[in-house]
Enzyme design. Structure first.
Site, mmCIF file in Angstrom:
data_model
loop_
_atom_site.group_PDB
_atom_site.id
_atom_site.type_symbol
_atom_site.label_atom_id
_atom_site.label_comp_id
_atom_site.label_asym_id
_atom_site.label_seq_id
_atom_site.Cartn_x
_atom_site.Cartn_y
_atom_site.Cartn_z
ATOM 1 N N CYS A 23 0.872 -1.169 0.000
ATOM 2 C CA CYS A 23 0.000 0.000 0.000
ATOM 3 C C CYS A 23 0.907 1.215 0.000
ATOM 4 O O CYS A 23 2.111 1.090 0.151
ATOM 5 C CB CYS A 23 -0.863 0.013 1.250
ATOM 6 S SG CYS A 23 -1.821 -1.495 1.439
ATOM 7 N N ARG A 25 1.053 1.948 -5.943
ATOM 8 C CA ARG A 25 1.264 0.894 -4.949
ATOM 9 C C ARG A 25 -0.020 0.164 -4.576
ATOM 10 O O ARG A 25 0.007 -0.856 -3.900
ATOM 11 C CB ARG A 25 1.890 1.485 -3.681
ATOM 12 C CG ARG A 25 3.226 2.145 -3.930
ATOM 13 C CD ARG A 25 3.756 2.716 -2.649
ATOM 14 N NE ARG A 25 4.071 1.675 -1.692
ATOM 15 C CZ ARG A 25 5.215 1.029 -1.633
ATOM 16 N NH1 ARG A 25 6.187 1.321 -2.463
ATOM 17 N NH2 ARG A 25 5.424 0.089 -0.738
ATOM 18 N N TRP A 38 -3.937 -1.645 -1.251
ATOM 19 C CA TRP A 38 -4.023 -2.839 -2.099
ATOM 20 C C TRP A 38 -4.380 -3.955 -1.131
ATOM 21 O O TRP A 38 -3.593 -4.332 -0.263
ATOM 22 C CB TRP A 38 -2.671 -3.101 -2.754
ATOM 23 C CG TRP A 38 -2.689 -4.228 -3.749
ATOM 24 C CD1 TRP A 38 -3.062 -4.159 -5.060
ATOM 25 C CD2 TRP A 38 -2.300 -5.580 -3.518
ATOM 26 N NE1 TRP A 38 -2.926 -5.393 -5.645
ATOM 27 C CE2 TRP A 38 -2.468 -6.279 -4.737
ATOM 28 C CE3 TRP A 38 -1.838 -6.288 -2.403
ATOM 29 C CZ2 TRP A 38 -2.185 -7.637 -4.868
ATOM 30 C CZ3 TRP A 38 -1.552 -7.641 -2.533
ATOM 31 C CH2 TRP A 38 -1.723 -8.294 -3.758
ATOM 32 N N ASN A 51 1.263 -0.623 5.975
ATOM 33 C CA ASN A 51 1.588 -1.314 4.724
ATOM 34 C C ASN A 51 2.260 -2.623 5.109
ATOM 35 O O ASN A 51 3.193 -2.621 5.898
ATOM 36 C CB ASN A 51 2.557 -0.460 3.884
ATOM 37 C CG ASN A 51 3.132 -1.243 2.718
ATOM 38 O OD1 ASN A 51 2.434 -2.055 2.113
ATOM 39 N ND2 ASN A 51 4.396 -1.005 2.408
ATOM 40 N N GLY A 52 1.756 -3.735 4.567
ATOM 41 C CA GLY A 52 2.353 -5.021 4.913
ATOM 42 C C GLY A 52 1.324 -5.931 5.540
ATOM 43 O O GLY A 52 0.119 -5.754 5.339
ATOM 44 N N GLU A 66 8.546 -12.330 -21.630
ATOM 45 C CA GLU A 66 8.270 -10.991 -21.131
ATOM 46 C C GLU A 66 7.174 -10.316 -21.968
ATOM 47 O O GLU A 66 6.295 -9.635 -21.438
ATOM 48 C CB GLU A 66 9.568 -10.160 -21.124
ATOM 49 C CG GLU A 66 9.414 -8.697 -20.768
ATOM 50 C CD GLU A 66 8.831 -8.428 -19.392
ATOM 51 O OE1 GLU A 66 8.608 -9.378 -18.610
ATOM 52 O OE2 GLU A 66 8.565 -7.251 -19.102
ATOM 53 N N LYS A 77 3.600 -8.940 -20.508
ATOM 54 C CA LYS A 77 3.072 -7.588 -20.729
ATOM 55 C C LYS A 77 1.637 -7.662 -21.244
ATOM 56 O O LYS A 77 0.765 -6.915 -20.800
ATOM 57 C CB LYS A 77 3.919 -6.803 -21.742
ATOM 58 C CG LYS A 77 5.313 -6.374 -21.345
ATOM 59 C CD LYS A 77 5.407 -5.480 -20.149
ATOM 60 C CE LYS A 77 5.516 -6.288 -18.919
ATOM 61 N NZ LYS A 77 6.360 -6.001 -17.837
ATOM 62 N N GLU A 101 -0.626 -8.700 -18.394
ATOM 63 C CA GLU A 101 -0.732 -7.708 -17.321
ATOM 64 C C GLU A 101 -1.626 -6.532 -17.695
ATOM 65 O O GLU A 101 -2.396 -6.056 -16.867
ATOM 66 C CB GLU A 101 0.663 -7.149 -16.972
ATOM 67 C CG GLU A 101 1.510 -8.072 -16.145
ATOM 68 C CD GLU A 101 2.884 -7.481 -15.868
ATOM 69 O OE1 GLU A 101 3.359 -7.641 -14.736
ATOM 70 O OE2 GLU A 101 3.497 -6.874 -16.769
ATOM 71 N N HIS A 128 4.427 -29.907 -28.567
ATOM 72 C CA HIS A 128 4.084 -30.861 -27.506
ATOM 73 C C HIS A 128 2.870 -30.388 -26.703
ATOM 74 O O HIS A 128 2.741 -30.702 -25.526
ATOM 75 C CB HIS A 128 5.290 -31.080 -26.598
ATOM 76 C CG HIS A 128 6.470 -31.632 -27.336
ATOM 77 N ND1 HIS A 128 6.487 -32.890 -27.885
ATOM 78 C CD2 HIS A 128 7.651 -31.075 -27.671
ATOM 79 C CE1 HIS A 128 7.634 -33.098 -28.512
ATOM 80 N NE2 HIS A 128 8.361 -31.994 -28.400
ATOM 81 N N LYS A 150 2.639 -2.649 -8.092
ATOM 82 C CA LYS A 150 4.022 -2.499 -8.548
ATOM 83 C C LYS A 150 4.993 -3.210 -7.610
ATOM 84 O O LYS A 150 5.951 -3.824 -8.041
ATOM 85 C CB LYS A 150 4.363 -1.015 -8.637
ATOM 86 C CG LYS A 150 5.782 -0.753 -9.064
ATOM 87 C CD LYS A 150 5.825 -0.198 -10.460
ATOM 88 C CE LYS A 150 7.189 -0.268 -11.067
ATOM 89 N NZ LYS A 150 7.228 -1.128 -12.236
HETATM 90 C C1 G6P Z 1 5.089 -7.306 -9.397
HETATM 91 C C2 G6P Z 1 5.142 -6.309 -10.529
HETATM 92 C C3 G6P Z 1 5.998 -6.864 -11.657
HETATM 93 C C4 G6P Z 1 7.371 -7.242 -11.140
HETATM 94 C C5 G6P Z 1 7.289 -8.204 -9.947
HETATM 95 C C6 G6P Z 1 8.638 -8.365 -9.274
HETATM 96 O O1 G6P Z 1 4.386 -8.439 -9.799
HETATM 97 O O2 G6P Z 1 3.842 -6.040 -11.008
HETATM 98 O O3 G6P Z 1 6.145 -5.878 -12.667
HETATM 99 O O4 G6P Z 1 8.113 -7.842 -12.157
HETATM 100 O O5 G6P Z 1 6.401 -7.665 -8.966
HETATM 101 O O6 G6P Z 1 9.016 -7.136 -8.738
HETATM 102 P P1 G6P Z 1 10.494 -6.732 -8.357
HETATM 103 O O7 G6P Z 1 10.368 -5.364 -7.749
HETATM 104 O O8 G6P Z 1 10.974 -7.743 -7.364
HETATM 105 O O9 G6P Z 1 11.294 -6.748 -9.590
#
Ligand code: G6P
Length: 610
Positions: free
Chosen positions: A2, A27, A74, A100-101, A483, A487, A490, A506, A605
């Site tokens: 958060c 966040r 969050w 937060n946490g 990746e 994207k 996400e 397969h 994030k």
């Molecule tokens: C979250 C974010 C991703 C990120 C992952 C790992 O899932 O949405 O974009 O790759 O965390 O985050 P980090 O800060 O450890 O790279």
């Protein structure tokens, strides 16, 4: 996961706190709230949904108070609702807290507090903190926060205010972020620097267990016994502009365009005049590097795909066996680790709970740990033997872009450094790689300034209605495909699968039928011809091929339906360029579907919970 911001100063804080929340919205954004200490006590406001909803209600809050806390949430414990939104208050309404946490032992604490007659109004773990403070309070908020903190298990940052102490804000952290901002006659606490960057760049990064007392005359840091501690005031070099969109429609698009700079900055001073790689702060001598038997890379999400590039580069250049592990699995297995093993933890935030836990586990087992992170002062930097910083600057978009590129560059530099130390590459070979690396920021700049992004946008819009995408690649192209698929998932929410092209037959090939769009990373590689056989298998099923190819490759014209060209470079360096059209593709698919790319649903994030 958060965002927290707190203020003590001379100015009315309502709008200052709200502006801080806006900067932390990445966040979490499922609900939000604010508490301000006034002459009549602690006044609070909450709203479900994103910050616009809280903003619409702000007039209801006394605008004159100069001490307050705010939170953007969050959800972990308790669904997003007004009742579960922070700040939480005690039974008397004299104390308000934001957290937060996760408080892992909250159920036991809640049971005890309920038995004592405390009345709870939310389903959250955080609310216990307000009641713990109420129970402990004997005239000192600092003391009561410490007593609450000592009863709490888990990892969290908490900030509290009290009606009886209208000049004070107290914060404490345990394995999650907290930073203090030192302005002129005004002071801040926040989860991250952008929350107060408009007002000050002078910051203190408290350590775990530091109790930060913010008063009208300054910020003081104490240990849990109340002993004053000295903590350095540092100056951050981001300006507010860096935290804004700089004319782009979204942070993600802006950050995609910042990638050449992210690469240049991450490379700066790390390629010596002779072309060799110079990396400081790794905590590993050349002898240590020679003594390594293997490497384990731990990471989550996008960072794990950068790790996969690292695996290929370390194996090829430094001849080291490398495993790449998803941190959430690694931490709960019984991996074999010893002093000959190097654990490389990759985390842009340096705060991802699973990655931190994996690092701790590796250290406890005697392995050395090297963190690759973008955030100075983050938790990962405090629990490691060495750090390699990426220098991508602040990334706000939830979907990582420029931090990924910077991570890929960091692992490539590391692999070259190891290759030299282990005697597998001579300086001439290294120099030819670093010469090519030095060209990449310019090549990428040229690409982003060309017609290419508009062409990707046009192709993406044509395929935006698809219900499914497949991404294929081989060797260095595989992490790129993975990746790219992440994207798409996400931000556009279109089911997308990434597969090693040779493995597609397969299983996943069964998903393909006429018109299925298949993105293929077909940049130059020693297995290009093999990849083309896989592409033929796709075409035979009537699927449509969207190929990412090296400029000048004309052979694809008869094979692919669409070709997204990128500048030509060495295969091992190609992820730095090949991923960019896939980032843009996902971006424009999401945009065409009307999705909010900077705030994808269900994501955050920085994932500071496991
Ligand atoms: C979250 C974010 C991703 C990120 C992952 C790992 O899932 O949405 O974009 O790759 O965390 O985050 P980090 O800060 O450890 O790279």
């Amino acid at each position: 996961m958060c965002g927290i911001v707190g203020y003590v100063g001379e100015r009315p804080c309502r709008d200052i706190l709200f502006r801080g929340l806006r900067k932390l919205e990445y966040r979490g954004y499922d609900s939000a709230g604010m508490s301000i200490v006034t002459d009549s006590g602690v006044n609070s406001l909450h709203a479900v949904g994103n910050l616009d909803n809280l903003e619409a209600l702000l007039d209801q809050l006394d605008g004159g108070g100069t001490v307050g806390i705010a939170h953007t949430r969050w959800a972990t414990h308790g669904r997003p609702s007004v009742e579960n939104a922070h700040p939480h208050t005690d039974c008397t309404g004299r104390f308000a807290i934001v957290l937060n946490g996760i408080v892992e032992n909250y159920l036991g604490l809640r049971k005890t507090l309920l038995a004592e007659g405390h009345i709870f109004t939310s389903e959250t773990d955080a609310e216990v903190v307000a009641h713990l403070i109420e129970r402990s309070y004997g005239g000192s908020l600092q003391r009561a926060v410490v007593e609450a903190f000592q009863q709490m298990e888990g990892h969290f940052t908490l900030c509290a205010v009290a009606a009886d102490e209208p000049d004070v804000l107290v914060g404490v952290r345990k394995e999650t972020p907290l930073v203090a901002g030192i302005g002129e006659g005004e002071y801040f606490l926040a989860s991250a620097v952008p929350a107060f960057l408009a007002d000050t760049r002078a910051v203190i990064y408290p350590e775990d267990g530091d109790v930060v007392v913010v008063a009208r005359d300054g910020v003081r840091v104490f240990d849990l016994d109340g002993k004053p501690l000295r903590r350095k005031v540092q100056t951050v070099d981001w300006d507010e502009e860096a935290a804004e969109k700089a004319g782009f429609e979204t942070f993600m698009l802006k950050e995609i365009h910042e990638q050449p700079a992210a690469l240049s900055d991450t490379m700066a001073e790390r390629i010596g005049p002779d072309g060799g790689v110079v990396l400081e702060g790794l905590g590993l001598s050349a002898e240590d590097i020679r003594g390594l038997a293997r490497v384990v890379i731990v990471a989550c999400g996008t960072s794990s795909y950068a790790g996969l590039v690292g695996k290929y580069a370390l194996e090829r250049w430094a001849r080291l066996p490398v495993e790449v592990e998803v941190a959430s699995e690694f931490r709960y297995r019984e991996p074999v680790l010893d002093a000959d093993c190097l654990c490389i933890a990759i985390s842009q935030s340096g705060e991802t709970a699973d990655t931190l836990a994996a690092m701790r586990m590796a250290r406890a087992a005697g392995a050395r740990v090297l963190a690759i992170t973008n955030i100075v002062g983050s938790q990962a930097t405090r629990e490691t033997d060495g750090v390699l910083f990426t220098r991508a600057g602040l990334e706000i978009g939830v979907a990582a872009t420029k931090t990924f590129l910077a991570q890929v560059l960091a692992v490539l530099l590391l692999a070259l450094h190891f290759a030299e130390a282990r005697g597998h590459m001579g300086l001439d070979e290294i120099r030819s790689c670093t010469d090519e690396l030095k060209r990449i920021p310019g090549l990428l700049s040229r690409y982003l300034d060309s017609e290419a992004p508009a062409q990707v946008a046009e192709v993406a819009r044509r395929y935006a209605g698809s219900g499914y995408f497949m991404c294929l690649g081989r060797r260095a192209g595989l992490p790129v495909a993975m990746e790219g698929a992440l994207k798409l998932k996400e931000i556009s929410y279109v089911p997308t699968e990434a597969y090693a092209a040779g493995e597609m037959k397969h299983g996943p090939i069964a998903l393909l039928d006429a018109g299925s769009p298949v993105l293929v990373v077909a940049t130059d590689s020693p297995v290009y011809d093999k990849l083309m056989s896989n592409v033929q298998e796709v075409i035979a099923r009537g699927a449509r091929v969207i190929a990412v190819a090296s400029e000048g490759n004309d052979s694809l014209a008869d094979v692919a339906d669409e070709i997204l060209y990128v500048p030509r470079t060495d295969e091992m360096l190609s992820p730095l360029l090949a991923v960019v059209p896939l980032q843009l593709f996902a971006y424009y698919v999401a945009q065409a579907r009307g999705e909010k790319v900077d705030q994808p649903r269900n994501l955050a994030k920085t994932v500071t919970v496991e």
